[in-house]
Design an enzyme around this catalytic site. Structure first.
Site, PDB file in Angstrom:
ATOM      1  N   LYS A  88     -18.014  17.803  -2.085  1.00 18.41           N
ATOM      2  CA  LYS A  88     -17.645  16.699  -2.974  1.00 18.41           C
ATOM      3  C   LYS A  88     -18.950  16.001  -3.350  1.00 18.41           C
ATOM      4  CE  LYS A  88     -14.762  12.630  -3.511  1.00 18.41           C
ATOM      5  NZ  LYS A  88     -13.382  12.166  -3.429  1.00 18.41           N
ATOM      6  N   LYS A 135     -11.907  15.063   4.680  1.00 16.68           N
ATOM      7  CA  LYS A 135     -13.080  14.543   3.969  1.00 16.68           C
ATOM      8  C   LYS A 135     -13.936  13.647   4.862  1.00 16.68           C
ATOM      9  CE  LYS A 135     -13.584  10.757   1.381  1.00 16.68           C
ATOM     10  NZ  LYS A 135     -13.403   9.744   0.320  1.00 16.68           N
ATOM     11  N   GLU A 169     -18.881  15.351   1.684  1.00 22.42           N
ATOM     12  CA  GLU A 169     -19.197  14.416   0.596  1.00 22.42           C
ATOM     13  C   GLU A 169     -20.466  13.601   0.872  1.00 22.42           C
ATOM     14  OE1 GLU A 169     -16.305  11.310  -0.135  1.00 22.42           O
ATOM     15  OE2 GLU A 169     -17.243  10.765  -2.029  1.00 22.42           O
ATOM     16  N   ARG A 202       0.843  -1.204   0.000  1.00 23.22           N
ATOM     17  CA  ARG A 202       0.000   0.000   0.000  1.00 23.22           C
ATOM     18  C   ARG A 202       0.876   1.251   0.000  1.00 23.22           C
ATOM     19  NH1 ARG A 202      -3.065  -3.101   3.761  1.00 23.22           N
ATOM     20  NH2 ARG A 202      -2.213  -1.959   5.543  1.00 23.22           N
TER      21      ARG A 202
END
Ligand code: 13P
Length: 344
Positions: free
Chosen positions: A219, A136, A177, A46
């Site tokens: 978003k 976010k 979002e 990752r």
């Protein structure tokens, strides 16, 4: 709240011709993405995968900010620099995903509520120290029989507003979002109705919490028929209905709107954004905050040879970033795809 700093950050996130790379996949999502191309989802893989994007030469030409995962913000790039510092050096704003994912909403089978408000103030302070300047939070709205309910929209909008207020208190721009999922066979009209109700409620709740809109980013998901709907939506209709919906629900003083790709194809996401920007001036810049639509071609190339394919994978990513940067100012044309440096 430092309004000037928030406003300056938010403005820089949507500067002309640039957008946001979402690189904040949770471990379960990373697991699925890596499994789809046969790569073991280890911490080191990752990290290498994130290095591929964040350390790509000239990425700052098209990318203004990156949403990092909690794991990545504490890791170092291959050259030993902490990832958020590497981004800052390139003039890219580090961001952080701060929600804790979704759970089933009580009494509403099939619907979700996003968790993560407990302890959020302290976590935001920690992320600020690590270099994050925006955060976010993703809420999920599902279209289906009798869905979305007002209960689901309201609960998620309220959580988004509370998270946004805490972000601004901590000096981070909230990237709010509320994702209306593309999954299912719903029509364009159903998508429009669900998105409109969601956005209206979200901004109502944000007003109640005194969120400072010039220091916040939305978003959004595009208004589009479900993935398995018989009648798919053309880029012109996506553009028309998405912009109409935004104009009906989003206050003019918001700093900007960026879109998620949500499972649309790579080129489809670019073409849809481009059509919106071709429609002419909107009260806010309209740009991108894609994960899959920016990463997918690169992931496929990298997976074929993790050690040798970093450079061609980066070329594929930078090409998509460039195309989306052009779409963010309405200057993309699908004929440009002929020049792309990859085939899949
Ligand atoms: P996609 O562009 O793959 O939908 O991801 C964007 C994102 O950040 C979802 O939360």
């Amino acid at each position: 709240m430092d309004k000037n700093a928030l406003k300056a950050t938010a403005k820089a996130m949507v500067s002309a011709g640039k957008g946001i790379l979402a690189a904040d996949e949770s471990s379960s999502t990373s697991e699925k993405r890596f499994a789809s191309v046969g790569v073991p989802c280890t911490e080191e893989n990752r990290r290498q995968y994130r290095d591929l994007f964040l350390a790509a030469p000239n990425v700052e030409k098209y990318i203004s900010g990156v949403i990092l995962h909690e794991e990545t913000i504490k890791q170092n790039a291959n050259d030993g620099t902490a990832f958020p510092v590497l981004l800052q050096k390139k003039g890219i704003i580090p961001g952080i995903k701060v929600d804790k994912g979704t759970k089933d909403l009580g009494l509403h089978p099939g619907e979700k509520i996003t968790e993560g408000l407990d302890g959020l103030r302290e976590r935001l302070q920690e992320f600020y120290k690590l270099g994050a300047r925006f955060a976010k939070w993703r809420a999920v709205i599902t279209i289906g029989k009798g869905m979305p309910t007002m209960a689901c929209i309201h609960a998620n909008a309220h959580a988004l507003a509370r998270y946004a207020a805490l972000c601004q208190e901590a000096g981070l721009v909230p990237m709010v979002e509320p994702e209306v999922l593309i999954d299912g066979d719903h029509t364009l009209e159903q998508s429009y109705k669900a998105t409109l109700a969601t956005l209206k409620k979200t901004f109502e709740e944000m007003a109640d919490q005194d969120v400072y809109l010039p220091g916040a980013i939305l978003k959004a998901s595009m208004v589009i028929a479900g993935k398995s709907a018989k009648k798919q939506t053309s880029p012109k209709d996506v553009a028309k209905w998405t912009v109409k919906c935004l104009k009906a629900a989003v206050p003019k003083d918001l700093a900007g709107v960026v879109f998620l790709s949500g499972g649309q194809g790579d080129e489809q996401s670019t073409a849809n954004l481009n059509e919106m920007n071709k429609l002419g001036k909107t009260p806010w810049p309209l740009s991108f905050s894609y994960a899959r639509a920016l990463q997918n071609p690169a992931l496929k190339i990298w997976a074929k040879d993790l050690a040798k394919n970093v450079s061609p994978a980066r070329d594929a990513f930078l090409f998509r970033a460039k195309m989306n940067g052009l779409a963010a100012v309405g200057k993309y044309a699908d004929s440009m795809e002929k020049g792309r440096p990859y085939s899949l």
